[in-house]
Motif scaffolding. Structure first.
Motif, PDB file in Angstrom:
ATOM      1  N   MET A  69      28.652 -19.539  57.400  1.00 15.98           N
ATOM      2  CA  MET A  69      28.167 -20.556  56.468  1.00 15.98           C
ATOM      3  C   MET A  69      29.319 -21.241  55.747  1.00 15.98           C
ATOM      4  SD  MET A  69      25.693 -22.138  54.973  1.00 15.98           S
ATOM      5  CE  MET A  69      24.221 -21.200  55.293  1.00 15.98           C
ATOM      6  N   GLN A  70      30.275 -20.480  55.280  1.00 13.90           N
ATOM      7  CA  GLN A  70      31.415 -21.060  54.574  1.00 13.90           C
ATOM      8  C   GLN A  70      32.242 -21.959  55.490  1.00 13.90           C
ATOM      9  OE1 GLN A  70      33.512 -17.834  52.672  1.00 13.90           O
ATOM     10  NE2 GLN A  70      31.694 -17.150  51.573  1.00 13.90           N
ATOM     11  N   ALA A  71      32.365 -21.568  56.752  1.00 11.65           N
ATOM     12  CA  ALA A  71      33.105 -22.400  57.697  1.00 11.65           C
ATOM     13  C   ALA A  71      32.329 -23.666  58.040  1.00 11.65           C
ATOM     14  CB  ALA A  71      33.407 -21.603  58.967  1.00 11.65           C
ATOM     15  N   LEU A  72      31.027 -23.542  58.232  1.00 11.92           N
ATOM     16  CA  LEU A  72      30.213 -24.695  58.615  1.00 11.92           C
ATOM     17  C   LEU A  72      30.190 -25.751  57.519  1.00 11.92           C
ATOM     18  CD1 LEU A  72      28.136 -25.998  60.575  1.00 11.92           C
ATOM     19  CD2 LEU A  72      26.369 -24.769  59.319  1.00 11.92           C
ATOM     20  N   THR A  73      30.032 -25.320  56.269  1.00 15.58           N
ATOM     21  CA  THR A  73      29.920 -26.262  55.158  1.00 15.58           C
ATOM     22  C   THR A  73      31.267 -26.585  54.511  1.00 15.58           C
ATOM     23  OG1 THR A  73      29.522 -24.463  53.584  1.00 15.58           O
ATOM     24  CG2 THR A  73      27.593 -25.451  54.650  1.00 15.58           C
ATOM     25  N   ARG A  74      32.323 -25.902  54.961  1.00 15.93           N
ATOM     26  CA  ARG A  74      33.658 -26.047  54.362  1.00 15.93           C
ATOM     27  C   ARG A  74      33.577 -25.869  52.844  1.00 15.93           C
ATOM     28  NH1 ARG A  74      34.111 -30.398  58.185  1.00 15.93           N
ATOM     29  NH2 ARG A  74      33.986 -31.978  56.586  1.00 15.93           N
ATOM     30  N   ASN A  75      32.782 -24.876  52.458  1.00 13.50           N
ATOM     31  CA  ASN A  75      32.538 -24.592  51.048  1.00 13.50           C
ATOM     32  C   ASN A  75      32.818 -23.110  50.797  1.00 13.50           C
ATOM     33  OD1 ASN A  75      31.594 -24.171  48.474  1.00 13.50           O
ATOM     34  ND2 ASN A  75      29.551 -25.001  48.839  1.00 13.50           N
ATOM     35  N   PRO A  76      33.865 -22.771  50.048  1.00 18.75           N
ATOM     36  CA  PRO A  76      34.204 -21.363  49.832  1.00 18.75           C
ATOM     37  C   PRO A  76      33.188 -20.607  48.988  1.00 18.75           C
ATOM     38  CG  PRO A  76      35.569 -22.756  48.444  1.00 18.75           C
ATOM     39  CD  PRO A  76      34.822 -23.675  49.362  1.00 18.75           C
ATOM     40  N   LEU A  77      32.280 -21.325  48.316  1.00 26.59           N
ATOM     41  CA  LEU A  77      31.259 -20.668  47.505  1.00 26.59           C
ATOM     42  C   LEU A  77      29.915 -20.587  48.214  1.00 26.59           C
ATOM     43  CD1 LEU A  77      31.994 -22.105  43.955  1.00 26.59           C
ATOM     44  CD2 LEU A  77      32.607 -19.872  44.870  1.00 26.59           C
ATOM     45  N   ALA A  78      29.890 -20.974  49.490  1.00 29.80           N
ATOM     46  CA  ALA A  78      28.637 -20.911  50.239  1.00 29.80           C
ATOM     47  C   ALA A  78      28.287 -19.462  50.546  1.00 29.80           C
ATOM     48  CB  ALA A  78      28.767 -21.710  51.540  1.00 29.80           C
ATOM     49  N   ASP A  79      27.000 -19.171  50.500  1.00 25.57           N
ATOM     50  CA  ASP A  79      26.516 -17.851  50.899  1.00 25.57           C
ATOM     51  C   ASP A  79      25.344 -18.054  51.844  1.00 25.57           C
ATOM     52  OD1 ASP A  79      24.401 -18.602  49.353  1.00 25.57           O
ATOM     53  OD2 ASP A  79      24.480 -16.904  47.984  1.00 25.57           O
ATOM     54  N   PRO A  80      24.826 -16.992  52.469  1.00 27.69           N
ATOM     55  CA  PRO A  80      23.765 -17.169  53.465  1.00 27.69           C
ATOM     56  C   PRO A  80      22.507 -17.838  52.933  1.00 27.69           C
ATOM     57  CG  PRO A  80      24.749 -15.009  53.702  1.00 27.69           C
ATOM     58  CD  PRO A  80      25.329 -15.612  52.455  1.00 27.69           C
ATOM     59  N   GLY A  81      22.338 -17.916  51.619  1.00 29.39           N
ATOM     60  CA  GLY A  81      21.153 -18.558  51.083  1.00 29.39           C
ATOM     61  C   GLY A  81      21.287 -20.053  50.898  1.00 29.39           C
ATOM     62  N   LEU A  82      22.455 -20.621  51.217  1.00 32.04           N
ATOM     63  CA  LEU A  82      22.687 -22.029  50.916  1.00 32.04           C
ATOM     64  C   LEU A  82      21.783 -22.952  51.729  1.00 32.04           C
ATOM     65  CD1 LEU A  82      24.465 -23.953  49.262  1.00 32.04           C
ATOM     66  CD2 LEU A  82      26.017 -24.078  51.199  1.00 32.04           C
ATOM     67  N   LEU A  83      21.433 -22.575  52.940  1.00 35.30           N
ATOM     68  CA  LEU A  83      20.574 -23.412  53.775  1.00 35.30           C
ATOM     69  C   LEU A  83      19.090 -23.139  53.543  1.00 35.30           C
ATOM     70  CD1 LEU A  83      22.389 -23.575  57.229  1.00 35.30           C
ATOM     71  CD2 LEU A  83      22.380 -25.231  55.374  1.00 35.30           C
ATOM     72  N   GLY A  84      18.767 -22.435  52.479  1.00 40.77           N
ATOM     73  CA  GLY A  84      17.369 -22.160  52.186  1.00 40.77           C
ATOM     74  C   GLY A  84      16.777 -21.023  52.988  1.00 40.77           C
ATOM     75  N   VAL A  85      17.620 -20.237  53.695  1.00 42.87           N
ATOM     76  CA  VAL A  85      17.109 -19.165  54.545  1.00 42.87           C
ATOM     77  C   VAL A  85      16.419 -18.096  53.711  1.00 42.87           C
ATOM     78  CG1 VAL A  85      17.747 -17.394  56.220  1.00 42.87           C
ATOM     79  CG2 VAL A  85      18.865 -19.615  56.283  1.00 42.87           C
ATOM     80  N   ASN A  86      17.082 -17.637  52.650  1.00 44.35           N
ATOM     81  CA  ASN A  86      16.479 -16.611  51.791  1.00 44.35           C
ATOM     82  C   ASN A  86      15.192 -17.116  51.147  1.00 44.35           C
ATOM     83  OD1 ASN A  86      18.509 -14.839  52.363  1.00 44.35           O
ATOM     84  ND2 ASN A  86      19.583 -15.074  50.426  1.00 44.35           N
ATOM     85  N   ALA A  87      15.228 -18.345  50.661  1.00 43.21           N
ATOM     86  CA  ALA A  87      14.036 -18.899  50.011  1.00 43.21           C
ATOM     87  C   ALA A  87      12.892 -19.060  51.003  1.00 43.21           C
ATOM     88  CB  ALA A  87      14.371 -20.254  49.370  1.00 43.21           C
ATOM     89  N   GLY A  88      13.208 -19.472  52.242  1.00 47.37           N
ATOM     90  CA  GLY A  88      12.172 -19.586  53.264  1.00 47.37           C
ATOM     91  C   GLY A  88      11.558 -18.244  53.601  1.00 47.37           C
ATOM     92  N   ALA A  89      12.403 -17.209  53.711  1.00 49.37           N
ATOM     93  CA  ALA A  89      11.893 -15.871  53.995  1.00 49.37           C
ATOM     94  C   ALA A  89      11.003 -15.383  52.860  1.00 49.37           C
ATOM     95  CB  ALA A  89      13.059 -14.908  54.209  1.00 49.37           C
ATOM     96  N   ALA A  90      11.433 -15.598  51.608  1.00 52.95           N
ATOM     97  CA  ALA A  90      10.641 -15.158  50.461  1.00 52.95           C
ATOM     98  C   ALA A  90       9.308 -15.891  50.395  1.00 52.95           C
ATOM     99  CB  ALA A  90      11.434 -15.379  49.169  1.00 52.95           C
ATOM    100  N   ALA A  91       9.314 -17.186  50.662  1.00 57.77           N
ATOM    101  CA  ALA A  91       8.069 -17.956  50.641  1.00 57.77           C
ATOM    102  C   ALA A  91       7.102 -17.467  51.713  1.00 57.77           C
ATOM    103  CB  ALA A  91       8.380 -19.441  50.842  1.00 57.77           C
ATOM    104  N   ALA A  92       7.636 -17.132  52.881  1.00 57.04           N
ATOM    105  CA  ALA A  92       6.775 -16.636  53.948  1.00 57.04           C
ATOM    106  C   ALA A  92       6.208 -15.264  53.611  1.00 57.04           C
ATOM    107  CB  ALA A  92       7.569 -16.573  55.260  1.00 57.04           C
ATOM    108  N   VAL A  93       7.006 -14.405  52.999  1.00 61.41           N
ATOM    109  CA  VAL A  93       6.531 -13.064  52.643  1.00 61.41           C
ATOM    110  C   VAL A  93       5.442 -13.144  51.577  1.00 61.41           C
ATOM    111  CG1 VAL A  93       7.199 -10.888  51.549  1.00 61.41           C
ATOM    112  CG2 VAL A  93       8.632 -11.864  53.326  1.00 61.41           C
ATOM    113  N   VAL A  94       5.649 -13.959  50.560  1.00 58.25           N
ATOM    114  CA  VAL A  94       4.620 -14.054  49.513  1.00 58.25           C
ATOM    115  C   VAL A  94       3.343 -14.681  50.076  1.00 58.25           C
ATOM    116  CG1 VAL A  94       5.150 -16.355  48.591  1.00 58.25           C
ATOM    117  CG2 VAL A  94       4.329 -14.591  47.058  1.00 58.25           C
ATOM    118  N   THR A  95       3.471 -15.574  51.057  1.00 56.94           N
ATOM    119  CA  THR A  95       2.292 -16.124  51.732  1.00 56.94           C
ATOM    120  C   THR A  95       1.556 -15.040  52.507  1.00 56.94           C
ATOM    121  OG1 THR A  95       3.343 -18.297  51.936  1.00 56.94           O
ATOM    122  CG2 THR A  95       1.497 -17.825  53.417  1.00 56.94           C
TER     123      THR A  95
END
Length: 321
Positions: A69-95
Motif C-alpha cells: 500500500m505504501q509503495a502503491l500510493t507513495r505515501n509513507p503513512l498509508a496502511d492497509p485500511g487506506l483503500l477502505g478494505v477494513n471499512a468494507g469488511a466491517a460493513a459486511a460483517v455488521v450486515t
C-alpha cells in the motif's frame, strides 16, 4: 533475514508454549506430536496451535499489504485500511449479523472478504480506474471509508445484537481462532502474497513517478490492479479472521526500510517475516500481563505501536521513511 526468521521461530514457540494456563515444555511437545486427549493436549492442539497459525498468516498478510500500500500510493503513512478494505469488511460483517443472523466466525470470513473486495472495487472506480493515480486512490479510499463507517455505526446504533457482537470483533483478537478459520483464509493469503511479491519490481519503478515508470517499461494500470487485488485478499482475509488490527501494516514496513533500503524485492519478504513476529509477540504479551485473563492483541498493538511509531517519526525525516 536469518536473524528475522530465527526471531519468528522463537516467537512462534513462545506463542504455543505460553499462555494463561501454565504447561511444562514436555507437555507442550506431547500435545503437538503425541496427542492423547488430555487437558493440556487439548489446550495445545485445539487452542494455541490454531491461534499461532492464524497469527502467522494474519501478521504476514498485514505486513505485506502495508508495504504494498505504501509503495502503491507513495505515501509513507498509508496502511492497509487506506483503500477502505477494513471499512468494507466491517460493513459486511455488521450486515451479516444484523440482517442475515450470522453468528459464527467462519460465516464472518466470507462476508468480510466480499465486503473488502466490493470496497476496493468501489475505490478503484471512484479513483478513475485506468486513469487512477496514487492521490486519487487515497482520496477515494478516504471517502469510501467515511461512508462505510457511517453505515456501520448507524446499523450498530439501531441493532443492539449487532453492537454487542461487533464490539468484540472490532477490537482485533486471535482468541477465537480455530483450524476451520485458518483453512478458510490460508488460500486467500497465499494468493495475495504471491501477487504482491510478483509486483515488487514494477513497484520499484512506480516509486520513481508515473512518467519515469512508463519510461522504464512498467505497466501502471496492470500493476495498480494487481496490487489492489493483492491488498484486498491479504487485508480482507486478515481482517475477516481477526478483526481490524492496527499499526502492524503501518509500522513494520518503516522498520524494514531501515534494514533493506527502498527495494521492494527485499521489503516485502522482510515484512512477511517480521510482521507475524510482532503480532504473535503482542499476542503473547496480552496473554501474560493480565493472566489468567487476557488483553486482546488489537489493544496491545495499539498501545505499544503508537509510542514506537512516534519515536520512528522523530528519529527520521518523513521524507526518508
Amino acid at each position: 533475514m536469518l536473524l528475522a526468521v530465527g526471531l519468528l521461530a522463537l516467537v512462534t514457540v513462545a506463542s504455543i508454549a505460553l499462555g494463561a494456563r501454565e504447561i511444562p515444555l514436555d507437555q507442550v511437545w506431547h500435545g503437538l506430536f503425541h496427542y492423547a486427549g488430555t487437558d493440556d493436549d487439548v489446550v495445545i492442539r485445539r487452542v494455541r496451535l490454531p491461534r499461532t497459525l492464524l497469527g502467522l498468516l494474519a501478521g504476514a498478510a498485514l505486513g505485506v499489504a502495508g508495504a504494498a500500500m505504501q509503495a502503491l500510493t507513495r505515501n509513507p503513512l498509508a496502511d492497509p485500511g487506506l483503500l477502505g478494505v477494513n471499512a468494507g469488511a466491517a460493513a459486511a460483517v455488521v450486515t451479516a449479523i444484523s440482517f442475515f443472523g450470522v453468528t459464527s466466525l467462519t460465516g464472518y470470513v466470507w462476508f468480510a472478504l466480499a465486503g473488502a473486495a466490493a470496497a476496493s472495487a468501489l475505490v478503484y472506480l471512484a479513483g478513475g480506474s485506468r486513469s487512477a493515480t496514487p492521490v486519487r486512490l487515497a482520496l477515494a479510499g478516504t471517502a469510501a471509508t467515511a461512508l462505510l463507517q457511517g453505515y456501520t455505526n448507524a446499523v450498530q446504533l439501531t441493532d443492539q445484537v449487532a453492537l454487542d457482537r461487533m464490539r468484540f470483533w472490532q477490537v482485533g483478537s486471535l482468541a477465537t481462532a480455530d483450524m476451520a478459520t485458518v483453512e478458510h483464509v490460508a488460500p486467500f493469503i497465499a494468493v495475495g502474497t504471491l501477487l504482491a511479491l510478483g509486483t515488487a519490481r514494477p513497484l520499484n519503478a512506480v516509486a520513481l513517478g508515473d512518467d519515469t515508470a512508463r519510461g522504464l517499461g512498467a505497466r501502471l494500470t496492470r500493476t495498480r490492479v494487481l496490487v489492489m487485488v493483492a491488498i484486498t485478499l491479504l487485508c480482507g482475509s486478515a481482517t475477516a479472521a481477526c478483526g481490524p488490527i492496527v499499526f502492524i501494516g503501518l509500522m513494520v514496513p518503516h522498520v524494514v526500510r531501515g534494514i533493506t533500503g527502498p527495494d521492494m524485492r527485499w521489503i516485502l519478504p522482510y515484512a512477511a517475516v517480521l510482521s507475524p513476529a510482532l503480532l504473535l509477540g503482542a499476542d503473547v504479551v496480552g496473554r501474560l500481563v493480565t493472566r489468567p485473563a487476557e488483553l486482546q492483541v488489537g489493544i496491545v498493538t495499539a498501545v505499544l505501536g503508537g509510542p514506537v511509531f512516534i519515536v520512528l517519526v522523530r528519529r527520521r525525516r518523513m521524507a526518508e521513511l
